[in-house]
Design a protein around this motif. Structure first.
Motif, PDB file in Angstrom:
ATOM      1  N   THR A  32      43.073-164.044 100.289  1.00  9.62           N
ATOM      2  CA  THR A  32      42.583-162.662 100.368  1.00  9.62           C
ATOM      3  C   THR A  32      41.353-162.452  99.486  1.00  9.62           C
ATOM      4  N   GLY A  33      41.339-163.093  98.306  1.00  7.96           N
ATOM      5  CA  GLY A  33      40.167-162.975  97.444  1.00  7.96           C
ATOM      6  C   GLY A  33      38.943-163.574  98.109  1.00  7.96           C
ATOM      7  N   ALA A  34      39.123-164.716  98.761  1.00  7.17           N
ATOM      8  CA  ALA A  34      38.005-165.358  99.436  1.00  7.17           C
ATOM      9  C   ALA A  34      37.536-164.511 100.623  1.00  7.17           C
ATOM     10  N   LEU A  35      38.468-163.860 101.308  1.00  9.76           N
ATOM     11  CA  LEU A  35      38.054-162.980 102.409  1.00  9.76           C
ATOM     12  C   LEU A  35      37.244-161.799 101.872  1.00  9.76           C
ATOM     13  N   ALA A  36      37.644-161.272 100.718  1.00  9.11           N
ATOM     14  CA  ALA A  36      36.848-160.206 100.098  1.00  9.11           C
ATOM     15  C   ALA A  36      35.461-160.726  99.736  1.00  9.11           C
ATOM     16  N   ALA A  37      35.380-161.976  99.268  1.00  2.00           N
ATOM     17  CA  ALA A  37      34.084-162.573  98.945  1.00  2.00           C
ATOM     18  C   ALA A  37      33.241-162.724 100.208  1.00  2.00           C
ATOM     19  N   SER A  38      33.887-163.043 101.327  1.00  2.54           N
ATOM     20  CA  SER A  38      33.125-163.184 102.572  1.00  2.54           C
ATOM     21  C   SER A  38      32.579-161.833 103.012  1.00  2.54           C
ATOM     22  N   ARG A  39      33.339-160.769 102.767  1.00  2.00           N
ATOM     23  CA  ARG A  39      32.856-159.436 103.105  1.00  2.00           C
ATOM     24  C   ARG A  39      31.691-159.020 102.214  1.00  2.00           C
ATOM     25  N   ALA A  40      31.671-159.537 100.968  1.00  2.33           N
ATOM     26  CA  ALA A  40      30.566-159.222 100.057  1.00  2.33           C
ATOM     27  C   ALA A  40      29.428-160.233 100.182  1.00  2.33           C
ATOM     28  N   GLN A  41      29.556-161.190 101.124  1.00  2.82           N
ATOM     29  CA  GLN A  41      28.524-162.200 101.375  1.00  2.82           C
ATOM     30  C   GLN A  41      28.134-162.983 100.131  1.00  2.82           C
ATOM     31  N   LEU A  42      29.147-163.485  99.425  1.00  2.97           N
ATOM     32  CA  LEU A  42      28.877-164.297  98.236  1.00  2.97           C
ATOM     33  C   LEU A  42      28.698-165.766  98.622  1.00  2.97           C
ATOM     34  N   ASP A  43      28.297-166.591  97.626  1.00 10.71           N
ATOM     35  CA  ASP A  43      28.195-168.036  97.879  1.00 10.71           C
ATOM     36  C   ASP A  43      29.543-168.697  97.563  1.00 10.71           C
ATOM     37  N   ILE A  44      29.600-170.030  97.686  1.00 13.59           N
ATOM     38  CA  ILE A  44      30.893-170.721  97.566  1.00 13.59           C
ATOM     39  C   ILE A  44      31.524-170.503  96.193  1.00 13.59           C
ATOM     40  N   VAL A  45      30.714-170.428  95.145  1.00 14.12           N
ATOM     41  CA  VAL A  45      31.312-170.209  93.819  1.00 14.12           C
ATOM     42  C   VAL A  45      31.850-168.779  93.705  1.00 14.12           C
ATOM     43  N   GLY A  46      31.209-167.841  94.394  1.00 12.17           N
ATOM     44  CA  GLY A  46      31.753-166.493  94.457  1.00 12.17           C
ATOM     45  C   GLY A  46      33.109-166.467  95.144  1.00 12.17           C
ATOM     46  N   PHE A  47      33.271-167.300  96.193  1.00 15.24           N
ATOM     47  CA  PHE A  47      34.578-167.420  96.843  1.00 15.24           C
ATOM     48  C   PHE A  47      35.622-167.968  95.864  1.00 15.24           C
ATOM     49  N   LEU A  48      35.225-169.019  95.119  1.00 16.90           N
ATOM     50  CA  LEU A  48      36.162-169.595  94.140  1.00 16.90           C
ATOM     51  C   LEU A  48      36.525-168.564  93.082  1.00 16.90           C
ATOM     52  N   PHE A  49      35.520-167.818  92.606  1.00 14.52           N
ATOM     53  CA  PHE A  49      35.751-166.853  91.532  1.00 14.52           C
ATOM     54  C   PHE A  49      36.717-165.747  91.980  1.00 14.52           C
ATOM     55  N   LEU A  50      36.388-165.078  93.078  1.00 13.18           N
ATOM     56  CA  LEU A  50      37.255-163.990  93.541  1.00 13.18           C
ATOM     57  C   LEU A  50      38.612-164.529  93.998  1.00 13.18           C
ATOM     58  N   GLY A  51      38.613-165.731  94.594  1.00 10.04           N
ATOM     59  CA  GLY A  51      39.877-166.337  95.016  1.00 10.04           C
ATOM     60  C   GLY A  51      40.798-166.577  93.826  1.00 10.04           C
ATOM     61  N   CYS A  52      40.263-167.216  92.777  1.00  9.12           N
ATOM     62  CA  CYS A  52      41.104-167.511  91.598  1.00  9.12           C
ATOM     63  C   CYS A  52      41.529-166.233  90.881  1.00  9.12           C
ATOM     64  N   LEU A  53      40.597-165.278  90.752  1.00 12.10           N
ATOM     65  CA  LEU A  53      40.935-164.027  90.079  1.00 12.10           C
ATOM     66  C   LEU A  53      42.115-163.338  90.768  1.00 12.10           C
TER      67      LEU A  53
END
Lengths: 207, 207, 207
Positions: C18-39
């Motif tokens: 779900t965190g990574a999906l939120a990152a995809s909605r915010a159009q982040l890069d792969i590290v943004g996916f990791l960051f929001l995913g882990c958080l």
């Protein structure tokens, strides 16, 4: 004073500057500057110490940290009007603070003998959470979420270099200073030259 | 029950009222009232206990705290429609909660023999973080960021008076009650008469 | 691996999605996916462990948790464009994550012999805080605040069933699996069929 303490002091002071600049953008009074300055200054390190279960949070063990954050906030209160763009200043001071806070997190985790995934996380979390709290509280879009910029990436790369250097067995100060240099180079390069990783682009519009 | 426990109970109950009022403004259901009520009620004290490394967070040691917060939330659920302005009520209850939570934070830090900068921070943090979490989660502009009002300032002044009174060597209840009185007087005076500190005004427009 | 560890792993993996999906909605890069995913993945459990004063936060004790969250984030980075609606997917994965995280919180609190109000709170907090942090950081309206939906209610009901089953004296896995089933049934029913509790409606307009 050890290198690690020096890094903590530098991170505290420079992050406090960014918090105070955010307070100046929100037109707060002097206590608002102190509040946002201290919150930003100690936010990341406090989280690090609570998660790692250190005996004492670093600024409870050394109240000089708080005084140094307050000093930074007061300085900004009286000088911020001299800046041409407080947002630009905030971003550059934030880059400097990130570059000292990441090795401060990495150094503590290495010193406790944590596994490398934990060391990476502690570096990134110590570097980013103070600024994240500042932005959430001040109602600004978190810097870490700005598209097409290296931010978490710079922190992660810096922490990764430190883990490699530590595994290679050199002295700790080499690992920590390379960490700071890599983090700052990537973040500054991103701000100055637009360096970035490809961002996720959805085919269908955002739904 | 000691004065300190009594202050914790009062802060929990009154902060829960403010959380439930925020829930009423967001038109949540009864569990939403309980959630925001409890979050606001225990947020500041939980942070205080985690940072100071107390053996147990205060409401884990005494689950009656949670029941008291739930009671407040239920009361608000059934009576909030009687209020003329829920925002105005929220601000006044918040002022009361602040005035008991600051001495609750100061008292715990003094009891642990912390240095005065830590005592001040713990007073301010215990007083303000519950309300800050409430406002961030409920998507409202944090009260602490409202321009031209005393909020963090009231908390800091109250904590400062307590530190002075404690240094002067009087009994603890004098320090804690003066703290509550000063905090409430400044916050209430700010709301009623517009007392404020000069705010930072930039010469150039906000950039 | 115990049921409790399995629940922690499942919550981490699905919340990271779900965190990574939120990152995809915010159009982040792969590290943004990791960051929001882990958080999102470890947020709730970290709070649980810090409040309960466990010796180690669960993912510091087992860094495999972090790798599993990163795996989920990478998977989403390469597949999210295949989804018709990432918001809808986020909400359904969030429902699944909630349904395993609530029993994960309840199980830890029961295992430490906490009183029932604490067990309820730990279930709700472990289930909801990861998603709450995700939404606050990603600047979206928290799912828990959406009107006319069961969210905190589903978590509280699930935790309540577990407390009853535990009091009745059955084996722990019965309590935890009923907790998961009830939480998911209520949350899914709310999303699919519009089940809800009556919300607070003020007579006067919002002030």
């Amino acid at each position: 004073m050890s290198l690690l303490q020096w890094l903590d002091y530098a991170a505290v002071f420079v992050f406090a500057v960014t918090g105070a600049l955010a307070a100046s953008r929100a037109q707060l009074d002097i206590v608002g500057f102190l509040f946002l300055g201290c919150l930003t200054a100690v936010g990341g390190g406090t989280l690090r110490d609570m998660i790692l279960g250190r005996d004492q949070v670093f600024w409870v063990a050394d109240p000089g940290m708080i005084l140094s954050a307050c000093l930074a906030a007061v300085l900004v209160f009286f000088t911020a009007h001299l800046l041409e763009s407080r947002l630009r200043a905030l971003e550059w001071f934030d880059a400097m603070a990130l570059s000292v806070a990441v090795p401060a997190g990495v150094g503590v985790a290495l010193g406790m003998g944590q596994d490398w995934p934990i060391v990476l996380i502690m570096g990134v979390a110590t570097g980013t959470f103070g600024g994240l709290m500042r932005d959430v509280v001040a109602n600004e879009v978190p810097l870490i979420l700005k598209q097409g910029q290296l931010y978490a990436t710079a922190a992660l790369a810096g922490a990764g270099v430190a883990v490699l250097a530590d595994t290679a067995g050199g002295p700790q100060w080499v690992a920590l200073l390379s960490c700071a240099a890599v983090t700052f180079a990537l973040r500054a390069g991103s701000m100055a030259f637009g360096w970035c990783l490809p961002v996720y682009k959805s085919r269908p519009p955002r739904r």
